[in-house]
Design a protein around this motif. Structure first.
Motif, short mmCIF file in Angstrom:
data_model
loop_
_atom_site.label_atom_id
_atom_site.label_comp_id
_atom_site.label_asym_id
_atom_site.label_seq_id
_atom_site.Cartn_x
_atom_site.Cartn_y
_atom_site.Cartn_z
N THR A 93 -46.91 -27.58 27.24
CA THR A 93 -45.52 -27.55 26.76
C THR A 93 -45.24 -26.28 25.95
OG1 THR A 93 -46.24 -28.91 24.88
CG2 THR A 93 -45.25 -30.06 26.76
N GLU A 94 -46.21 -25.85 25.17
CA GLU A 94 -46.03 -24.59 24.43
C GLU A 94 -45.92 -23.42 25.40
OE1 GLU A 94 -49.34 -24.45 21.83
OE2 GLU A 94 -48.48 -25.83 20.33
N GLU A 95 -46.76 -23.45 26.44
CA GLU A 95 -46.71 -22.38 27.43
C GLU A 95 -45.37 -22.38 28.17
OE1 GLU A 95 -47.71 -19.13 29.71
OE2 GLU A 95 -48.65 -19.92 27.87
N VAL A 96 -44.88 -23.58 28.50
CA VAL A 96 -43.59 -23.69 29.19
C VAL A 96 -42.47 -23.16 28.29
CG1 VAL A 96 -41.87 -25.33 30.06
CG2 VAL A 96 -44.27 -25.54 30.74
N CYS A 112 -36.90 -27.48 28.21
CA CYS A 112 -37.77 -27.47 29.39
C CYS A 112 -39.16 -27.99 29.07
CB CYS A 112 -37.85 -26.05 29.96
SG CYS A 112 -36.29 -25.46 30.67
N SER A 113 -39.69 -27.57 27.91
CA SER A 113 -41.02 -28.08 27.53
C SER A 113 -40.98 -29.59 27.32
CB SER A 113 -41.50 -27.37 26.26
OG SER A 113 -40.67 -27.73 25.15
N VAL A 130 -40.25 -20.03 29.45
CA VAL A 130 -38.81 -20.20 29.67
C VAL A 130 -38.02 -19.32 28.71
CG1 VAL A 130 -36.90 -21.84 29.53
CG2 VAL A 130 -39.04 -22.49 30.66
N SER A 131 -38.47 -19.21 27.47
CA SER A 131 -37.76 -18.37 26.49
C SER A 131 -37.78 -16.91 26.90
CB SER A 131 -38.40 -18.55 25.10
OG SER A 131 -38.26 -19.90 24.67
N LEU A 186 -37.49 -28.42 37.10
CA LEU A 186 -36.96 -28.18 35.75
C LEU A 186 -35.44 -28.10 35.80
CD1 LEU A 186 -39.31 -25.56 34.07
CD2 LEU A 186 -38.84 -27.88 33.29
N SER A 187 -34.82 -28.65 34.80
CA SER A 187 -33.36 -28.60 34.70
C SER A 187 -32.99 -27.64 33.57
CB SER A 187 -32.81 -30.01 34.41
OG SER A 187 -31.42 -29.96 34.19
#
Length: 758
Positions: free
Chosen positions: A424-427, A685-686, A431-432, A525-526
């Motif tokens: 989740t941190e990587e996502v 997203c995460s 995404v950021s 992903l939305s």
């Protein structure tokens, strides 16, 4: 475990009982049979109860669906068969009695011997009362004597011997092979009280159907009494009959009575010689011809009596008269003693023989049944013990498995949480970064938007809405191309790791179907940017502004926001007008920046503008200085160029120029707004990835919980089975020991009554 069997409570009681039984046996040898019959009947009664209990136990055990089979249908049927057999044997034993059959030629005094033994005139005898059929004399508990003919249950009352003789001779259906039961009250005859049955027969010289007589009346006889006439010798007819008996039966007990020995009193000088002749001939018949006894024992089987004298003496004694009174021949006391000696030998022989012949076979059968039941109960006990050991091992295995699952589940939960946190941190980071990159390229996306533009409010509103939709779709598509593939791959890899980690905790059948039980749908992903809400307060400025005008110059140095504040006197304390379209509540609040160097510059320029606007003298001074410095020609040229530039810009301010200005302003505004939700979008997203992984892990944990529940149910079932098997083992052991106790009782009976009889 203590086993309680129906034994006597104390040795004292047992000793008293033995003394009482021994006293009865000493009183009459016939009591030996009575006590043996009572004992064996009691054993068979206990054996029947035991078999019923065993059959019920085996049947219940066989039908118990909670247990694996510890008994078989064959064992249940076998024990049920024993129940029927023991019941049949019990009925036979209840009817068992000692049986003696009297044979001899016609008018040899067979009925007289029976009457003498019974101490009463029970059977008709003498001249004119020859027995014309088999008569069975048996005791009855009633007070009245009666007859039972063969094939009929009708009781024919008789009160005197003459009535009996009349009834026998009047019945035309009776022949030599018929049987008539004479039921005589036991109260009138002590001999009949001890289960003794005496059978009188027609003369063996009146028929040739000797074989049928043997089959019908002799096979269950314990003793045979050959009543011979001492006034003659043994005839071939008599010998031939007993040869047939000896062939059909194994070692029959035969007594020979030389009746009417009182006739020897008339010729005393020949008495001993005649007695010796009869003794030799009878001995040779028993020893040499039949081979039943040796010569030493033969003397105990041959007697010289006068049944008529004994009967007369005993009747007189019963009537209170002297025993030796009346017209009795000389030597009566010796003949009386001889008859009594015969009775004693007869009673000893028949009681011992009857116990052996009537009870030995059934005793052996009972031992076989008890041994078979003991083996069955032993096999049930062993099978239950083996199944109990299996249940204990299974229970221990399930408990170890449950403990392993709990420990591994805790470890895997921690590991999965760490993996979910990492991905989740990587996502969020990915995404950021992707969104920041797309914001920097937002002008490209806006430039790709093409739609008829017009500065009218209605058209402009539609233009904005379609632009918002275009940016929403474009940003979502671009970010999906940048992130979705890698994120989906990482997500699936993590899901696979979780499934592989939890698979060992599941049963083998569930492992093969885990993909069906935990379906992994395609994850997308939305990117919900909500551009329409985010830019709803965008206010475009598409009016004409000369590039060298005062406002534009200030704008180049301070930016549009600070220019508006500087020229219009706006401050941070003045509230901004509300946007026409409300901003989404899901958007993060805009941060309030502190006072910067730009704000300080705005304040200075504002002060300067205020100063120059208050006095026109400033303008004149500045104009005079410039005039003096450059000259009027340069000023005129500059003003001309300035005017030409203004005219050019004014002429080129078309609708397309307005659209470019609109897009440029929108890109600046949207970039600023989108920068504010970069962190929010990454977190969103995460969170989606986290929810997806948490859902998969929860489904896997649910399958593990089902496995745990199944293990707990198996452990509970094993506990119930173990408890049931403990009870079954105890019952089987109790019944096995009871079979051993019955076997010991049968051994005691054999030792006390059967071996003693040999």
């Amino acid at each position: 475990m203590s086993l309680v069997f129906p034994r006597p409570n104390t040795n004292a009681v047992h000793g008293k009982k033995d003394k009482r039984l021994m006293a009865e046996v000493n009183a009459s040898p016939l009591k030996h049979f009575v006590t043996a019959k009572k004992k064996i009947n009691g054993i068979f009664e206990q054996l029947g109860v035991y078999i019923k209990e065993s059959a019920s136990f085996l049947d219940d055990t066989h039908k118990n669906e909670e247990l694996d089979p510890v008994t078989t249908e064959e064992q249940v049927q076998e024990v049920r068969g024993y129940l029927a057999k023991v019941a049949g044997i019990g009925e036979v034993l209840a009817r068992r009695h000692m049986k003696v059959v009297f044979f001899g030629r016609t008018s040899n005094g067979k009925s007289s011997v029976i009457n003498a033994m019974l101490c009463d005139k029970v059977l008709p005898s003498g001249i004119g009362h020859t027995t014309n059929c088999f008569l069975r004399v048996e005791g009855t508990d009633g007070n009245e004597a009666f007859l039972l003919t063969e094939g009929s249950e009708e009781r024919k009352s008789i009160k005197t011997v003459n009535q009996l003789a009349h009834a026998l001779h009047q019945d035309e259906d009776l022949d030599a092979g018929s049987l008539v039961c004479v039921m005589w009250p036991k109260a009138k005859c002590a001999l009949l009280r001890d289960d003794l049955v005496l059978v009188d027969s027609p003369g063996i010289d009146v028929t040739t159907e000797l074989d049928s007589w043997i089959d019908k009346f002799c096979l269950d006889a314990d003793v045979f009494v050959l009543v011979a006439n001492s006034e003659s010798t043994l005839m071939q007819t008599e010998k031939s009959f007993f040869h047939k008996v000896n062939e059909r039966l194994s070692s029959p007990n035969i007594f020979i009575l030389n009746n009417r020995w009182d006739a020897s009193a008339s010729e005393p000088e020949y008495m001993e010689e005649v007695r010796r002749q009869h003794m030799d001939r009878c001995t040779n018949f028993l020893v040499d011809e039949l081979g039943l006894v040796d010569r030493a024992q033969a003397s105990d089987r041959i007697f010289f009596v006068s049944a008529k004298e004994v009967l007369q003496a005993r009747v007189q004694k019963a009537q209170g008269m002297p025993e030796a009174g009346g017209a009795l021949a000389e030597g009566f006391q010796a003949r009386m003693f001889e008859f009594q000696n015969f009775e004693r030998r007869f009673e000893e022989c028949i009681s011992q023989s009857a116990v052996k012949t009537k009870f030995e076979q059934h005793t052996v059968r009972a031992k076989q049944i008890s041994e078979a039941l003991r083996r069955i109960m032993d096999s049930v006990h062993i099978a239950a013990q083996e199944q109990r050991i299996y249940c204990l091992e299974t229970k221990e295995d399930r408990q170890d498995r449950l403990e392993f699952i709990d420990k591994q589940l805790d470890l895997l939960s921690m590991d999965c949480k760490a993996k979910i946190k990492k991905i989740t941190e990587e996502v969020e980071r990915q995404v950021s970064n992707a969104m920041s990159e797309e914001i920097r390229k937002l002008h490209v996306l806006v430039d790709d938007y093409h739609m008829d533009f017009h500065p009218s409010p209605v058209v402009l509103k539609v233009y904005k809405n379609e632009l918002h939709r275009h940016i929403e779709m474009g940003l979502g598509k671009n970010m999906s191309e940048r992130c979705s593939t890698s994120i989906t791959s990482a997500l699936q890899a993590t899901q696979t790791d979780m499934i592989d980690g939890l698979k060992p905790l599941l049963p083998n059948p569930v492992r093969e179907q885990v993909d069906k039980l935990v379906p992994r749908q395609c994850f997308n992903l939305s990117y919900d940017l909500a551009c329409d809400k985010l830019c709803s307060d965008f206010q475009e400025d598409i009016s004409f502004h000369f590039s060298l005008g005062w406002t534009m110059l200030v704008n180049r140095f301070l930016g549009p926001k600070n220019t508006r504040r500087a020229l219009m006197g706006y401050s941070d304390q003045v509230p901004r007008p509300m946007a026409l379209t409300p901003v989404s509540s899901s958007m993060p609040p805009f941060p309030q920046s502190s006072v910067t160097q730009e704000e300080l510059m705005v304040s200075m320029v504002t002060g300067l503008a205020s100063l120059t606007s208050r006095t026109s003298m400033g303008v004149l001074v500045v104009g005079g200085v410039v005039w003096k410095a450059v000259g009027w020609r340069l000023i005129a040229l500059s003003v001309g160029l300035y005017g030409l530039l203004y005219i050019y810009e004014r002429l080129t301010w078309t609708t397309r120029a307005k659209e470019r200005a609109f897009k440029r302003q929108f890109v600046d505004y949207a970039s600023e707004k989108l920068q504010l939700i970069v962190s929010y979008t990454g977190s969103n997203c995460s969170h989606q990835v986290q929810q997806e992984l948490a859902g998969v892990f929860a489904q896997l944990c649910q399958q593990v919980d089902v496995t745990r529940q199944n293990l707990e149910e198996e452990i509970t079932d094993m506990n119930s089975k173990i408890e049931l098997l403990d009870s079954l083992q105890s019952k089987a052991k109790l019944l096995r020991n009871k079979a051993g106790w019955l076997d010991s009782e049968l051994n005691m009976f054999t030792q006390q009554y059967l071996h003693h009889s040999k």
